[in-house]
Design a protein around this motif. Sequence first.
Motif, mmCIF file in Angstrom:
data_model
loop_
_atom_site.group_PDB
_atom_site.id
_atom_site.type_symbol
_atom_site.label_atom_id
_atom_site.label_comp_id
_atom_site.label_asym_id
_atom_site.label_seq_id
_atom_site.Cartn_x
_atom_site.Cartn_y
_atom_site.Cartn_z
ATOM 1 N N MET A 176 0.819 -1.206 0.000
ATOM 2 C CA MET A 176 0.000 0.000 0.000
ATOM 3 C C MET A 176 0.860 1.267 0.000
ATOM 4 N N VAL A 177 0.388 2.247 -0.754
ATOM 5 C CA VAL A 177 0.853 3.626 -0.593
ATOM 6 C C VAL A 177 -0.401 4.447 -0.289
ATOM 7 N N PHE A 178 -0.217 5.568 0.410
ATOM 8 C CA PHE A 178 -1.369 6.215 1.026
ATOM 9 C C PHE A 178 -1.548 7.654 0.557
ATOM 10 N N GLY A 179 -2.730 7.917 0.003
ATOM 11 C CA GLY A 179 -3.081 9.270 -0.405
ATOM 12 C C GLY A 179 -3.824 10.015 0.679
ATOM 13 N N ASN A 180 -4.032 9.357 1.828
ATOM 14 C CA ASN A 180 -4.832 9.959 2.909
ATOM 15 C C ASN A 180 -3.981 10.320 4.118
ATOM 16 N N MET A 181 -2.724 10.740 3.862
ATOM 17 C CA MET A 181 -1.824 11.091 4.961
ATOM 18 C C MET A 181 -1.809 12.587 5.271
ATOM 19 N N GLY A 182 -2.708 13.337 4.623
ATOM 20 C CA GLY A 182 -2.772 14.769 4.900
ATOM 21 C C GLY A 182 -2.660 15.599 3.634
ATOM 22 N N ARG A 183 -2.329 16.875 3.792
ATOM 23 C CA ARG A 183 -2.343 17.811 2.662
ATOM 24 C C ARG A 183 -1.222 17.565 1.654
ATOM 25 N N THR A 184 -0.215 16.763 2.001
ATOM 26 C CA THR A 184 0.871 16.474 1.053
ATOM 27 C C THR A 184 0.639 15.161 0.321
ATOM 28 N N SER A 185 -0.548 14.601 0.491
ATOM 29 C CA SER A 185 -0.872 13.320 -0.139
ATOM 30 C C SER A 185 -2.185 13.448 -0.917
ATOM 31 N N ALA A 186 -2.316 12.596 -1.939
ATOM 32 C CA ALA A 186 -3.504 12.684 -2.800
ATOM 33 C C ALA A 186 -3.646 11.401 -3.606
ATOM 34 N N THR A 200 -14.050 13.497 -25.810
ATOM 35 C CA THR A 200 -13.925 14.189 -27.101
ATOM 36 C C THR A 200 -12.707 13.754 -27.917
ATOM 37 N N GLY A 201 -11.704 13.170 -27.240
ATOM 38 C CA GLY A 201 -10.477 12.777 -27.934
ATOM 39 C C GLY A 201 -9.432 13.878 -28.005
ATOM 40 N N GLU A 202 -9.744 15.058 -27.482
ATOM 41 C CA GLU A 202 -8.788 16.166 -27.538
ATOM 42 C C GLU A 202 -7.457 15.752 -26.908
ATOM 43 N N ASN A 203 -6.358 16.132 -27.572
ATOM 44 C CA ASN A 203 -5.028 15.767 -27.089
ATOM 45 C C ASN A 203 -4.633 16.701 -25.945
ATOM 46 N N LYS A 204 -5.243 16.438 -24.790
ATOM 47 C CA LYS A 204 -5.026 17.266 -23.620
ATOM 48 C C LYS A 204 -5.157 16.379 -22.383
ATOM 49 N N PHE A 205 -4.178 16.481 -21.488
ATOM 50 C CA PHE A 205 -4.192 15.682 -20.257
ATOM 51 C C PHE A 205 -5.494 15.955 -19.507
ATOM 52 N N PHE A 206 -6.140 14.874 -19.068
ATOM 53 C CA PHE A 206 -7.507 14.964 -18.550
ATOM 54 C C PHE A 206 -7.602 14.089 -17.312
ATOM 55 N N GLY A 207 -8.090 14.634 -16.215
ATOM 56 C CA GLY A 207 -8.233 13.780 -15.046
ATOM 57 C C GLY A 207 -8.646 14.545 -13.813
ATOM 58 N N GLU A 208 -8.652 13.832 -12.691
ATOM 59 C CA GLU A 208 -9.105 14.396 -11.430
ATOM 60 C C GLU A 208 -8.313 13.797 -10.283
ATOM 61 N N TYR A 209 -8.287 14.528 -9.178
ATOM 62 C CA TYR A 209 -7.598 14.020 -7.998
ATOM 63 C C TYR A 209 -8.267 14.587 -6.752
ATOM 64 N N MET A 210 -7.959 13.962 -5.619
ATOM 65 C CA MET A 210 -8.427 14.466 -4.322
ATOM 66 C C MET A 210 -7.252 14.491 -3.356
ATOM 67 N N ILE A 211 -7.106 15.586 -2.659
ATOM 68 C CA ILE A 211 -6.139 15.685 -1.570
ATOM 69 C C ILE A 211 -6.657 14.880 -0.378
ATOM 70 N N ASN A 212 -5.731 14.200 0.319
ATOM 71 C CA ASN A 212 -6.073 13.471 1.543
ATOM 72 C C ASN A 212 -7.217 12.477 1.314
ATOM 73 N N ALA A 213 -7.004 11.557 0.362
ATOM 74 C CA ALA A 213 -8.053 10.597 -0.006
ATOM 75 C C ALA A 213 -7.410 9.299 -0.480
ATOM 76 N N GLN A 214 -8.223 8.270 -0.624
ATOM 77 C CA GLN A 214 -7.768 7.025 -1.237
ATOM 78 C C GLN A 214 -8.541 6.794 -2.538
#
Length: 538
Positions: free
Chosen positions: A246-256, A267-281
Amino acid sequence: MTKKYIYAFAGEKTDGKADMKNLLGGKGANLAEMASLGINVPPGFTISTDACVYYLKNKNKLPPKLWNEVLAQLADLEKTIEKKFGDSNDPLLVSVRSGARVSMPGMMDTVLNLGLNESSVLGLAKKTQNEWFAFDTYRRFISMFGNVVLNISGESFESILEKEKLKRGIKFDTDFSVRDLKAIVKKFKALVLRETKKKFPDDPMKQLRMAVEAVFSSWNTDRAVVYRKMNGFSHDWGTAVTVQSMVFGNMGRTSATGVAFTRNPATGENKFFGEYMINAQGEDVVAGIRTPNSINQLEIEMPEIYQDLVSVYQKLEKHYKDMQDIEFTIENQKLYLLQTRSGKRTAESAIKVAVDMVDEGLINKREALMRVPADQLDQIFHPMIDPKAKLKILGKGLGASPGAAAGKIVFTPERAQELAKNNEDAILVRMETSPEDILGMSVAQGIITAKGGMTSHAAVVARAMGKACVSGVEELNVNSKSKQCRLGGVKLKELSHLTLDGSAGLVIDGLVPLIQSRLTRSFTRMVTWADDVRTLKV
């Protein structure tokens, strides 16, 4: 010669590679490939699909000597990580994840944070100097193990969480105090005792064996069987099981934690696309528990990590010569890759990505034509809202899957199926979707969710099915028991008419006129290539 069932991945000590998907599943094969490419992947090992097939054919018995092999691999992993599994001072925790040879998002089971008990959670808290993180991780483990392995409804655990939030007047899991989390752990364990008549298992080795067998068994869950039938996949393949440190994204504000696509899957547009959450798994993002941040925000919050992520995604796309769907975790400002796979996409996206990759010299025209399945081509003609129509907009969310849809509101997948049998158009409205909703999603004209982002379960599955979807409509309040929802100050009952625009992310009152969408320049170019190659079956 004894049959080999387990393949390790840990940098140079990696057994598998990308072309071993039939044996290691897509997840295991690609983890091995990434490790071989020098990408920072948490080490682990994959138990092959052959072991699953044996298990299911032999009345849920593991192959002889398999468990001894698992224990030997676990011992090697302990040496690599320099931690002991179940240790009371500095415990090694693992994830136990399913992985078929083809992508089946959410259809089979996963357990995270395995190896925790009343002793090791204290060691984790002391070692990390972060008691909140340790008990947040423990409550996550109990609920996930309880649901996946002990067959307790996930809603039972979620109900406890929601009641605790209401009692304290808080909105998010991250708002709980350490004392709150300890109380929740006790309530979760009481739920397990009440439901199973047994205490929650404390022995990490027992936890591991139970989880591996539960993941094997998840190959034959109703939702997995339905998904295979819908997509024409064989029931005989089985799933691999990946056991990974395991690695942990829920260790605080420096993790995600996050999910991203190397190009826009809608759409297929050549552009990096995604999402993330701070302090989450990871499950927080996919399950749509709260609406995540756009990946662009990561460049502001963690610029160095963002640049590392960009370098990794570019390396992976060039290596695989296809749009990739990646999962990542940031633990205390360090980036780890947990998965890469060919990204599920709409027909419009598939065509644009294929045409662009020809222009970029990554693939040839024949390969481009093969990238767009014939049965997906009808999605190109998905309807759009008539620009001349007058609209009463009730709310706005994220345009998670393009196209427009209109129909009668339903709040459960079962009701969507009932309407479909009567040739009535249904719009499935949920707080968030789960894998159990797959049949209702498949027959609905469109899907609306109150929670979740562009990489949530609803968004990913809707794009793969070519269904219009609006996710993350935060003002939407759904009460499926009373068969009504509220949005934009309007109460909507079951069978009320609603229209959604999955491109613009709009939810519109009533039935709005729809027209056929216009063909794209990329589609026109691809048709001329088909004439040249003369192999396209439309």
